[in-house]
Design a protein around this motif. Structure first.
Motif, mmCIF file in Angstrom:
data_model
loop_
_atom_site.group_PDB
_atom_site.id
_atom_site.type_symbol
_atom_site.label_atom_id
_atom_site.label_comp_id
_atom_site.label_asym_id
_atom_site.label_seq_id
_atom_site.Cartn_x
_atom_site.Cartn_y
_atom_site.Cartn_z
ATOM 1 N N ILE A 1 2.466 -2.275 9.802
ATOM 2 C CA ILE A 1 1.560 -1.307 9.167
ATOM 3 C C ILE A 1 2.226 0.073 9.091
ATOM 4 C CG2 ILE A 1 -0.622 -0.028 9.555
ATOM 5 C CD1 ILE A 1 -1.164 -2.783 8.477
ATOM 6 N N ALA A 2 2.852 0.475 10.208
ATOM 7 C CA ALA A 2 3.481 1.801 10.273
ATOM 8 C C ALA A 2 4.601 1.932 9.242
ATOM 9 C CB ALA A 2 4.018 2.050 11.680
ATOM 10 N N SER B 1 5.009 0.171 6.546
ATOM 11 C CA SER B 1 4.434 0.099 5.195
ATOM 12 C C SER B 1 3.850 1.450 4.788
ATOM 13 C CB SER B 1 3.316 -0.945 5.138
ATOM 14 O OG SER B 1 3.814 -2.195 5.517
ATOM 15 N N ALA B 2 3.209 2.133 5.731
ATOM 16 C CA ALA B 2 2.621 3.449 5.432
ATOM 17 C C ALA B 2 3.712 4.434 5.014
ATOM 18 C CB ALA B 2 1.872 3.970 6.654
ATOM 19 N N ILE C 1 1.015 12.101 5.470
ATOM 20 C CA ILE C 1 0.441 10.828 5.926
ATOM 21 C C ILE C 1 -0.612 11.213 6.961
ATOM 22 C CG2 ILE C 1 0.880 8.667 7.182
ATOM 23 C CD1 ILE C 1 3.786 8.797 6.198
ATOM 24 N N SER D 1 -6.198 -3.321 10.119
ATOM 25 C CA SER D 1 -5.512 -2.044 9.925
ATOM 26 C C SER D 1 -5.282 -1.882 8.432
ATOM 27 C CB SER D 1 -4.178 -2.044 10.651
ATOM 28 O OG SER D 1 -4.402 -2.212 12.027
ATOM 29 N N CYS E 1 -2.928 9.686 9.927
ATOM 30 C CA CYS E 1 -3.055 8.475 10.748
ATOM 31 C C CYS E 1 -4.152 8.672 11.785
ATOM 32 C CB CYS E 1 -1.718 8.212 11.444
ATOM 33 S SG CYS E 1 -1.799 6.873 12.631
ATOM 34 N N CYS F 1 -3.676 5.921 7.120
ATOM 35 C CA CYS F 1 -3.495 4.717 7.935
ATOM 36 C C CYS F 1 -4.639 4.691 8.951
ATOM 37 C CB CYS F 1 -2.143 4.815 8.638
ATOM 38 S SG CYS F 1 -1.671 3.325 9.479
ATOM 39 N N GLN F 2 -5.485 3.653 8.892
ATOM 40 C CA GLN F 2 -6.632 3.625 9.798
ATOM 41 C C GLN F 2 -7.055 2.198 10.100
ATOM 42 O OE1 GLN F 2 -9.244 5.128 6.249
ATOM 43 N NE2 GLN F 2 -10.633 4.541 7.892
ATOM 44 N N ILE G 1 4.693 5.429 13.218
ATOM 45 C CA ILE G 1 4.931 5.970 11.864
ATOM 46 C C ILE G 1 6.090 6.967 11.934
ATOM 47 C CG2 ILE G 1 3.946 7.474 10.069
ATOM 48 C CD1 ILE G 1 1.265 6.065 10.516
ATOM 49 N N VAL H 1 -3.793 0.516 5.118
ATOM 50 C CA VAL H 1 -3.011 1.629 4.572
ATOM 51 C C VAL H 1 -3.542 1.864 3.165
ATOM 52 C CG1 VAL H 1 -0.743 2.399 3.772
ATOM 53 C CG2 VAL H 1 -0.933 1.089 5.886
#
Length: 527
Positions: free
Chosen positions: A397-398, A400-401, A413, A518, A415, A511-512, A426, A520
């Protein structure tokens, strides 16, 4: 040399070199740790340091007592309130530091090729012939031909304030040395460093333990800088001690690598510690000068790949007495940024230097310029390759963000995090834009009282490159329905707009967590 090895955007337009630098709310993504002392403890100076970009204040207990440091910290709290700039607190232990005791405080002049005796008899008067030290095992640890450095603020290469000694003979508990250069030692305390010699003293001294359990607990320190860390076991023992101190169970331990022993166990130490401080002052003594850069680059790479913050010391020594750094120092700061450093630690430059505020703003400007040409694309590919597959859920996820933010040229960004881990991951991928980490406090209760966690996690991101924390309202949990998240998001966006990093029509990557998932998402702002 093929340019693909450089973490640098190619080609750099020559015209951009002549463009004046623009100032912004976030002076640089790279953080600055300032050591506070005689020249940097007034509310006015501290406010200047915070406005210039200092985000972590370091309290060095190898000098000054707890009351002195408490006064400084109280002033810092006033400055934080008035400037509205968050600042974390780092306590630096003394560790097994060898010191020469000069009770009279008179300056001691040593001549080149003269003999001087290092003795554990502390009742003797320090002079050009005898230097009393605080350790009675030196004679057992050294042999003829070994190198010892003595200086007030460690050997800097400035030959007039530090002395380079060579062991000539060991006589009982005394060590007789030949002075390799002429020097004047001023002050009541000088550090002594025996090159590549194991000193049989505990990493956490009794004095350190006392300071941590009193001053440290009282002030809920965010970071503990573990001086002379030599083994992973040093970090483990320190963590056990912090856990027993209740309030300090969340304090992060930064292992300070300052000798060959710590270097030999670097990988294990990195696994155990929350971050690493590369203490180049001492390492420059233990290692031949031509090897220091190799260690710096190798250690930074390992910290970056592990996603743990790395801090570098001894960068602009000349600014202790001058308004401008040397060309070599300016280049050194920029190269550290290109190597992937998280923070620059200023020691004597802010502690006793004449220009603490100017030093912080100069270092910040150099970092900001280097960040503009940091080759994020190459760094990203290298990190993804190192992590390998399958990636953990959070890491995926990180990364990808960050990729999304780069592709859509997002301005920030945002987060949402409660432990701070997602935001740090991230930051591990070194996005080119700031990351606003919205720390959502967690409510804890022991049936008698309620307490909120979150302030620790927010302040601890102040040492990580690119992370800028804000504490959310505890009534808005991070892992909830999207409706309450929207209101927290609005607060974060407003914060970004006030800071001048978000404008209308900008894109923002968020991002959440929504429920168990999760997410993005990319949002485009309207007018």
């Amino acid at each position: 040399m093929h340019s693909s090895h450089l973490l640098l955007e190619e080609p750099i337009r020559m015209a951009s070199i002549l463009e004046p630098s623009k100032s912004s709310f976030f002076p640089a993504l790279t953080k600055i740790v300032g050591t506070l002392g005689p020249k940097s403890r007034s509310v006015e100076t501290l406010s200047g340091c915070l406005k210039s970009g200092m985000s972590v204040a370091r309290f060095d207990f190898s000098w000054g007592d707890a009351d002195y440091h408490q006064e400084t910290l109280d002033n810092l709290k006033i400055a934080v309130k008035s400037t509205k700039k968050l600042c974390a607190v780092m306590l630096d232990t003394v560790g097994p530091e060898l010191q020469v005791i000069n009770k009279s405080g008179n300056a001691i002049s040593l001549k080149a090729d003269g003999l001087v005796t290092l003795t554990p008899s502390q009742d003797r008067e320090a002079s050009s012939e005898v230097l009393p030290i605080n350790f009675n095992g030196l004679a057992k640890a050294v042999k003829k031909g070994d190198t010892i450095f003595v200086g007030q603020y460690l050997f800097t290469g400035s030959e007039t304030t530090s002395v380079w000694l060579e062991v000539d003979e060991v006589k009982g508990e005394d060590v007789i040395c030949l002075s390799r250069n002429a020097a004047t030692l001023a002050g009541s305390l000088f550090t002594l460093h025996a090159s590549q010699v194991h000193i049989d003293l505990p990493t956490l001294t009794e004095k350190d333990k006392e300071v941590i359990s009193t001053w440290g607990v009282q002030n809920k320190i965010d970071f503990l800088s573990l001086s002379y860390c030599r083994h992973a076991e040093d970090v483990r023992q320190t963590r056990e001690m912090l856990k027993k101190l209740g309030d300090l169970s969340q304090t992060q331990i930064f292992a300070k690598i300052e000798n060959v022993e710590g270097l030999n166990h670097f990988d294990e130490i990195l696994q155990e510690a929350d971050g690493i401080i590369l203490s180049r002052g001492n390492l420059g003594i233990d290692l031949p000068p031509e090897k220091v850069f190799l260690f710096q680059k190798a250690a930074l790479y390992k910290c970056n790949m592990a996603g743990k913050p790395a801090v570098l010391t001894r960068v602009v020594d000349s600014m202790t007495d001058n308004l401008r750094p040397t060309r070599a120092e300016a280049t050194d700061v920029a190269n550290a940024v290109l190597d992937g450093i998280d923070a620059i630690l200023l020691g004597a430059e802010t502690l006793r230097g004449l220009y603490p505020v100017e030093t912080i703003s100069t270092v910040g400007r150099i970092c900001a310029e280097a960040e503009k040409v940091f080759n994020q694309d190459l760094y990203f590919k290298k990190t993804v390759k190192y992590v390998g597959e399958p990636m953990s859920h959070l890491e995926s996820i990180a990364s990808s963000a960050v990729r999304a933010a780069i592709k859509v040229k997002a301005s920030v960004i945002i987060c949402f995090t409660s432990s701070g881990r997602a935001a740090r991951l991230i930051a591990k991928y070194r996005p080119t834009m700031p990351v606003i980490s919205v720390v959502i406090p967690r409510v804890k209760t022991n049936q008698l009282k309620w307490s909120f966690s979150g302030a620790f996690e927010a302040r601890q991101s102040l040492i990580v490159r690119g992370l800028f924390p804000m504490l959310a309202d505890p009534r808005h949990p991070a892992e909830s329905t999207s409706a309450t998240n929207e209101s927290v998001l609005k607060v974060a966006l407003d914060h970004g707009k006030q800071a001048g990093v978000i404008k209308s029509h900008d894109r923002v990557v968020v991002c959440q967590k929504v429920g168990d998932a999760s997410v993005v998402k990319i949002i485009e702002l309207e007018d």
